[in-house]
Design an enzyme around this catalytic site. Sequence first.
Site, PDB file in Angstrom:
ATOM      1  N   HIS A   1       0.852  -1.090  -0.006  1.00 22.24           N
ATOM      2  CA  HIS A   1       0.116   0.085   0.250  1.00 22.24           C
ATOM      3  C   HIS A   1       0.938   1.329   0.115  1.00 22.24           C
ATOM      4  CE1 HIS A   1      -3.096  -2.644   2.303  1.00 22.24           C
ATOM      5  NE2 HIS A   1      -3.598  -2.664   1.095  1.00 22.24           N
TER       6      HIS A   1
ATOM      7  N   LYS B   1     -16.286  -7.491   6.273  1.00 25.80           N
ATOM      8  CA  LYS B   1     -15.173  -8.195   6.172  1.00 25.80           C
ATOM      9  C   LYS B   1     -14.433  -8.566   7.748  1.00 25.80           C
ATOM     10  CE  LYS B   1     -12.762  -7.294   1.877  1.00 25.80           C
ATOM     11  NZ  LYS B   1     -11.514  -6.774   1.139  1.00 25.80           N
TER      12      LYS B   1
ATOM     13  N   ARG C   1      -2.072  -6.188  -8.600  1.00 22.47           N
ATOM     14  CA  ARG C   1      -1.025  -7.458  -8.197  1.00 22.47           C
ATOM     15  C   ARG C   1      -1.299  -8.347  -9.274  1.00 22.47           C
ATOM     16  NH1 ARG C   1      -2.579  -7.638  -2.183  1.00 22.47           N
ATOM     17  NH2 ARG C   1      -4.589  -7.131  -3.398  1.00 22.47           N
TER      18      ARG C   1
ATOM     19  N   SER D   1      -2.632  -8.023   2.637  1.00 20.31           N
ATOM     20  CA  SER D   1      -3.046  -7.756   4.079  1.00 20.31           C
ATOM     21  C   SER D   1      -3.464  -9.121   4.699  1.00 20.31           C
ATOM     22  CB  SER D   1      -4.279  -6.627   4.283  1.00 20.31           C
ATOM     23  OG  SER D   1      -3.733  -5.411   3.924  1.00 20.31           O
TER      24      SER D   1
HETATM   25  P1  ADP Z   1      -9.816  -3.774  -0.622  1.00 21.31           P
HETATM   26  O1  ADP Z   1     -10.401  -4.611   0.309  1.00 21.31           O
HETATM   27  O2  ADP Z   1     -10.350  -2.768  -1.452  1.00 21.31           O
HETATM   28  O3  ADP Z   1      -9.301  -4.972  -1.655  1.00 21.31           O
HETATM   29  P2  ADP Z   1      -7.018  -3.521   0.329  1.00 21.31           P
HETATM   30  O4  ADP Z   1      -6.613  -2.607   1.605  1.00 21.31           O
HETATM   31  O5  ADP Z   1      -6.809  -4.941   0.479  1.00 21.31           O
HETATM   32  O6  ADP Z   1      -8.512  -3.151  -0.064  1.00 21.31           O
HETATM   33  O7  ADP Z   1      -6.169  -2.934  -0.969  1.00 21.31           O
HETATM   34  C1  ADP Z   1      -6.389  -1.620  -1.334  1.00 21.31           C
HETATM   35  C2  ADP Z   1      -5.795  -1.380  -2.794  1.00 21.31           C
HETATM   36  O8  ADP Z   1      -4.410  -1.767  -2.639  1.00 21.31           O
HETATM   37  C3  ADP Z   1      -6.328  -2.318  -3.541  1.00 21.31           C
HETATM   38  O9  ADP Z   1      -6.439  -1.741  -4.894  1.00 21.31           O
HETATM   39  C4  ADP Z   1      -5.398  -3.538  -3.998  1.00 21.31           C
HETATM   40  O10 ADP Z   1      -5.269  -4.186  -5.378  1.00 21.31           O
HETATM   41  C5  ADP Z   1      -4.125  -2.602  -3.574  1.00 21.31           C
HETATM   42  N1  ADP Z   1      -2.745  -3.497  -2.910  1.00 21.31           N
HETATM   43  C6  ADP Z   1      -2.667  -4.124  -1.766  1.00 21.31           C
HETATM   44  N2  ADP Z   1      -1.546  -4.520  -1.810  1.00 21.31           N
HETATM   45  C7  ADP Z   1      -1.035  -4.610  -2.907  1.00 21.31           C
HETATM   46  C8  ADP Z   1       0.368  -4.798  -3.291  1.00 21.31           C
HETATM   47  N3  ADP Z   1       1.195  -5.414  -2.647  1.00 21.31           N
HETATM   48  N4  ADP Z   1       0.800  -4.414  -4.660  1.00 21.31           N
HETATM   49  C9  ADP Z   1       0.046  -3.516  -5.459  1.00 21.31           C
HETATM   50  N5  ADP Z   1      -1.545  -3.225  -4.795  1.00 21.31           N
HETATM   51  C10 ADP Z   1      -1.686  -3.435  -3.600  1.00 21.31           C
END
Ligand code: ADP
Length: 166
Positions: free
Chosen positions: A17, A41, A95, A133
Amino acid sequence: MRIGLYPGTFDPLTLGHVDIIRRASYLVDKLVIGVAVNNSKSPMFSLQERVNMINEEIELIENEFKIQIITHPFENLLIECAKDVNANIIIRGLRAVSDFEYEFQMVGMNRVLSNEIETVFLMADNSYQPIASKLVKEIARLGGNTKKFVPNSVYKRLINIKSKKK
Ligand code: ADP
C-alpha cells in the site's frame, strides 16, 4: 487540481500500500486515502486503528512529496465517496493476475454509475507485489514475523495483538 482517491480496507496497511501511495503522489496534487469501514469483512483492526496507522506513514510521504495527503473513512459507494472528496481519479493497486478480474468488473460497473471519474491502476515494486493484508494477518496470527511486509508502526501493533492473545 488533480485529486486522487485511493480506496481500500487497509487491514492493516502494508508496504505494498505504501508503495502505491508513493507512486500516486507523483500523479496528483492531493491524495485522499479512503478507508472503507467494511464491517462485513470483520477487520482485525478497528477503523480508527487503521486510520491511525495510515496517518503515521503519510506524514513522512507528505513532507517528501510536498502534497496534501489525508485519510477519509467511508461507508458509502466508492463513486459517492469520490464525489464527496471531489476526486477526479480513483487509484487502485494491481497485483499480478489475482486482482484483475475483480477490478475489471468494478471499473465497468462504476463507469455505468458515473462516467466522470477515471480509475488508474498502479503496480507496486516487484519486491512488494506478493504482499497482501490477508496473508500478513494470517502470518501474525500464527506467530510468524511480519516485519518485512509492513511499516514499523504496523509491525509493533501486530506484535501487540499476538502477545495479547497469549
Ligand atoms: P480492498 O478491500 O479494497 O481490496 P485492500 O486494502 O486490500 O482493499 O487494498 C487496497 C488497494 O491496494 C487495492 O487496489 C489493492 O489491489 C491494492 N494493493 C494491496 N496490496 C498491494 C500490493 N502488494 N501491490 C499493489 N497493490 C496492492
